[in-house]
Write a protein that holds these residues in place. Structure first.
Motif, PDB file in Angstrom:
ATOM      1  N   UNK A   1       0.846  -1.188   0.000  1.00  0.00           N
ATOM      2  CA  UNK A   1       0.000   0.000   0.000  1.00  0.00           C
ATOM      3  C   UNK A   1       0.886   1.243   0.000  1.00  0.00           C
ATOM      4  N   UNK A   2       0.520   2.205  -0.840  1.00  0.00           N
ATOM      5  CA  UNK A   2       1.240   3.485  -0.934  1.00  0.00           C
ATOM      6  C   UNK A   2       0.260   4.591  -0.563  1.00  0.00           C
ATOM      7  N   UNK A   3       0.508   5.233   0.566  1.00  0.00           N
ATOM      8  CA  UNK A   3      -0.389   6.277   1.055  1.00  0.00           C
ATOM      9  C   UNK A   3       0.370   7.588   1.195  1.00  0.00           C
ATOM     10  N   UNK A   4       0.072   8.526   0.296  1.00  0.00           N
ATOM     11  CA  UNK A   4       0.704   9.850   0.316  1.00  0.00           C
ATOM     12  C   UNK A   4       2.227   9.749   0.390  1.00  0.00           C
ATOM     13  N   UNK A   5       2.763   8.916  -0.463  1.00  0.00           N
ATOM     14  CA  UNK A   5       4.210   8.739  -0.540  1.00  0.00           C
ATOM     15  C   UNK A   5       4.780   9.894  -1.358  1.00  0.00           C
ATOM     16  N   UNK A   6       5.634  10.678  -0.759  1.00  0.00           N
ATOM     17  CA  UNK A   6       6.134  11.901  -1.384  1.00  0.00           C
ATOM     18  C   UNK A   6       7.601  11.734  -1.784  1.00  0.00           C
ATOM     19  N   UNK A   7       7.880  11.946  -3.077  1.00  0.00           N
ATOM     20  CA  UNK A   7       9.257  11.875  -3.578  1.00  0.00           C
ATOM     21  C   UNK A   7       9.535  13.118  -4.429  1.00  0.00           C
ATOM     22  N   UNK A   8      10.795  13.499  -4.576  1.00  0.00           N
ATOM     23  CA  UNK A   8      11.121  14.680  -5.381  1.00  0.00           C
ATOM     24  C   UNK A   8      10.680  14.518  -6.834  1.00  0.00           C
ATOM     25  N   UNK A   9      10.283  15.613  -7.436  1.00  0.00           N
ATOM     26  CA  UNK A   9       9.863  15.595  -8.844  1.00  0.00           C
ATOM     27  C   UNK A   9      10.993  15.133  -9.758  1.00  0.00           C
ATOM     28  N   UNK A  10      12.224  15.319  -9.326  1.00  0.00           N
ATOM     29  CA  UNK A  10      13.377  14.899 -10.125  1.00  0.00           C
ATOM     30  C   UNK A  10      13.499  13.379 -10.237  1.00  0.00           C
ATOM     31  N   UNK A  11      12.660  12.640  -9.488  1.00  0.00           N
ATOM     32  CA  UNK A  11      12.690  11.179  -9.545  1.00  0.00           C
ATOM     33  C   UNK A  11      11.912  10.601 -10.715  1.00  0.00           C
ATOM     34  N   UNK A  12      11.177  11.450 -11.442  1.00  0.00           N
ATOM     35  CA  UNK A  12      10.395  10.954 -12.579  1.00  0.00           C
ATOM     36  C   UNK A  12      11.340  10.436 -13.662  1.00  0.00           C
ATOM     37  N   UNK A  13      10.957   9.346 -14.308  1.00  0.00           N
ATOM     38  CA  UNK A  13      11.769   8.767 -15.381  1.00  0.00           C
ATOM     39  C   UNK A  13      11.295   9.272 -16.738  1.00  0.00           C
ATOM     40  N   UNK A  14      12.138   9.911 -17.450  1.00  0.00           N
ATOM     41  CA  UNK A  14      11.942  10.351 -18.840  1.00  0.00           C
ATOM     42  C   UNK A  14      10.925  11.469 -18.998  1.00  0.00           C
ATOM     43  N   UNK A  15      10.040  11.666 -18.019  1.00  0.00           N
ATOM     44  CA  UNK A  15       9.035  12.717 -18.100  1.00  0.00           C
ATOM     45  C   UNK A  15       7.632  12.159 -17.956  1.00  0.00           C
ATOM     46  N   UNK A  16       6.677  13.035 -17.635  1.00  0.00           N
ATOM     47  CA  UNK A  16       5.291  12.598 -17.476  1.00  0.00           C
ATOM     48  C   UNK A  16       4.742  12.019 -18.780  1.00  0.00           C
ATOM     49  N   UNK A  17       3.926  10.984 -18.630  1.00  0.00           N
ATOM     50  CA  UNK A  17       3.266  10.375 -19.785  1.00  0.00           C
ATOM     51  C   UNK A  17       4.123   9.399 -20.563  1.00  0.00           C
ATOM     52  N   UNK A  18       5.327   9.109 -20.090  1.00  0.00           N
ATOM     53  CA  UNK A  18       6.229   8.231 -20.848  1.00  0.00           C
ATOM     54  C   UNK A  18       6.304   6.802 -20.265  1.00  0.00           C
ATOM     55  N   UNK A  19       5.452   6.511 -19.274  1.00  0.00           N
ATOM     56  CA  UNK A  19       5.527   5.235 -18.581  1.00  0.00           C
ATOM     57  C   UNK A  19       5.270   4.033 -19.455  1.00  0.00           C
ATOM     58  N   UNK A  20       4.260   4.137 -20.321  1.00  0.00           N
ATOM     59  CA  UNK A  20       3.931   3.012 -21.194  1.00  0.00           C
ATOM     60  C   UNK A  20       5.069   2.756 -22.165  1.00  0.00           C
ATOM     61  N   UNK A  21       5.656   3.809 -22.646  1.00  0.00           N
ATOM     62  CA  UNK A  21       6.810   3.705 -23.554  1.00  0.00           C
ATOM     63  C   UNK A  21       7.977   2.999 -22.867  1.00  0.00           C
ATOM     64  N   UNK A  22       8.244   3.385 -21.618  1.00  0.00           N
ATOM     65  CA  UNK A  22       9.329   2.755 -20.869  1.00  0.00           C
ATOM     66  C   UNK A  22       9.022   1.277 -20.633  1.00  0.00           C
TER      67      UNK A  22
END
Length: 400
Positions: free
Chosen positions: A228-249
């Motif tokens: 379970x992940x409840x309000x798990x906060x991580x820096x925005x710099x942790x995103x991989x490749x950019x928003x919307x690129x998850x399916x591509x990855x």
């Protein structure tokens, strides 16, 4: 296609087989005893063998075109991965186990320089492990666009909420990183809603609810966790490749992962065939060795046929990935992902039958191996999804 192993592979294969004979097979019982003594600990023998493998330069063999690995192609790596598959836990010894292999390749391919500097050295060194959080209990996760977990931007952070299960590797106390897949924009185009983000395991809000079992096996100390992940906060710099690129990855990540599973399954099936042959030669029923019974001979013959067919199809898929790329090889990857687990299940089932009641007991590895092989008919996409894709690709060849 020439499936003669390269000189580099032949040399590594000789060294790897020698290492397995000298260090891995003799320590199988010790490994399982240490796991039983401390289910969710870290078996000391594993670290001892990892140090030996690193010293023998049998380390990170899976990495293609990398200064950190052996620089093998998929075709060159296939027979080595097969040998590791003969013992279920042995790929960890060589830092070649899932999900770490896929995560390392993902960060190396899609990560920023800062992300690589933060995580890759420890992952490549084998001092930490990682997990991949995609599958969810409340949706059909065979369609990745169904995923409902959220990744919401909040100033300089992202806030993550959702429930994930079958998250392999979290049971290992050395697991320090998750690659998490969720939705950053539910209103975007279907394949642009998803994103992936790096989540350190010590981040507040992460809760492990329970280990999932496969036919009663909890696969400790690796495990498959319900989380379970409840309000798990991580820096925005942790995103991989950019928003919307998850399916591509995900598409880029899963190709090599799928074929690695198949390579290991071939080795596992070979081991089970060997166990079956040794068993039926030493057991007598109704006045003659079981191995002389015609039904046994037929099963041994069929096992050899099925294993060799799967090996050749795997090599073909690996060759195409090397020569025309993962996207062009998607039919071959899909075919072997269906064929190899089904083959392994059948061969292991016959090996269990040859062992009698002992085959389903804890005295032999066969029941555990069957559970593992059966599980892989779901992992990285169920049979039905791959068959549908293969069927569509085949039909597309025929234009009205």
């Amino acid at each position: 296609m020439d499936f003669e192993y390269s000189d580099k592979t032949k040399s590594l294969l000789e060294r790897l087989n020698a290492f397995m004979d000298e260090h891995v097979y003799p320590n199988e019982r010790r490994y399982h005893q240490e796991v039983e003594a401390d289910r969710w600990g870290h078996p000391p023998v594993l670290e001892e063998l990892k140090a030996k493998a690193k010293a023998a330069k049998l380390w990170n063999l899976f990495l293609p075109d990398s200064s950190h690995g052996a620089g093998l192609t998929n075709t060159e790596y296939a027979p080595l991965c097969e040998v590791m598959g003969r013992v279920h836990f042995s790929s960890q010894i060589f830092n070649c186990s899932a999900p770490d292999t896929g995560n390392i390749e993902t960060i190396e391919r899609y990560g920023t320089e800062a992300q690589k500097a933060r995580w890759l050295p420890a992952m490549l060194d084998g001092s930490i492990r990682s997990a991949f959080a995609m599958t969810e209990p409340d949706v059909a996760s065979s369609d990745a666009t169904n995923i409902q977990s959220s990744i919401v931007r909040d100033g300089d952070d992202y806030v993550i909420n959702g429930r994930k299960w079958w998250i392999s590797g979290v049971g290992d106390r050395h697991c320090e990183l998750l690659i998490f897949m969720g939705k950053t924009d539910p209103g975007a185009a279907k394949h642009q809603q998803q994103s992936m983000i790096l989540v350190p395991m010590d981040t507040p809000g992460i809760k492990v609810l329970r280990p999932m079992t496969v036919f009663g096996y909890d696969d400790a100390p690796h495990g498959h966790m319900d989380m379970l992940f409840e309000n798990v906060r991580v820096p925005a710099s942790n995103i991989l490749l950019g928003e919307g690129r998850g399916f591509e990855i995900a598409q880029g990540r899963l190709g090599p992962g799928r074929i690695h599973h198949c390579m290991r399954l071939i080795g596992l099936a070979e081991r089970c065939l060997e166990l079956m042959c040794r068993r039926v030669k030493s057991r007598v029923a109704f006045g003659r060795p079981i191995g002389e019974q015609s039904v046994t001979l037929e099963r041994i013959a069929e096992s050899r046929i099925l294993i060799d067919q799967a090996r050749l199809l795997t090599l073909k898929a690996a060759y195409m990935m090397d020569t025309v790329g993962n996207k062009a090889a998607r039919a071959e990857i899909g075919m072997i992902k269906v064929a190899a687990p089904n083959m392994a299940c059948k061969v292991i089932d016959w090996a269990i039958q040859a062992h009698g009641a002992a085959g389903v007991s804890q005295d032999f590895v066969l029941a555990n191996y069957y559970a593992h092989a059966r599980k892989l008919r779901f992992a990285d996409g169920p049979d039905e999804v791959h068959r549908n894709q293969i069927g569509r690709i085949e039909l597309a060849k025929y234009v009205d």
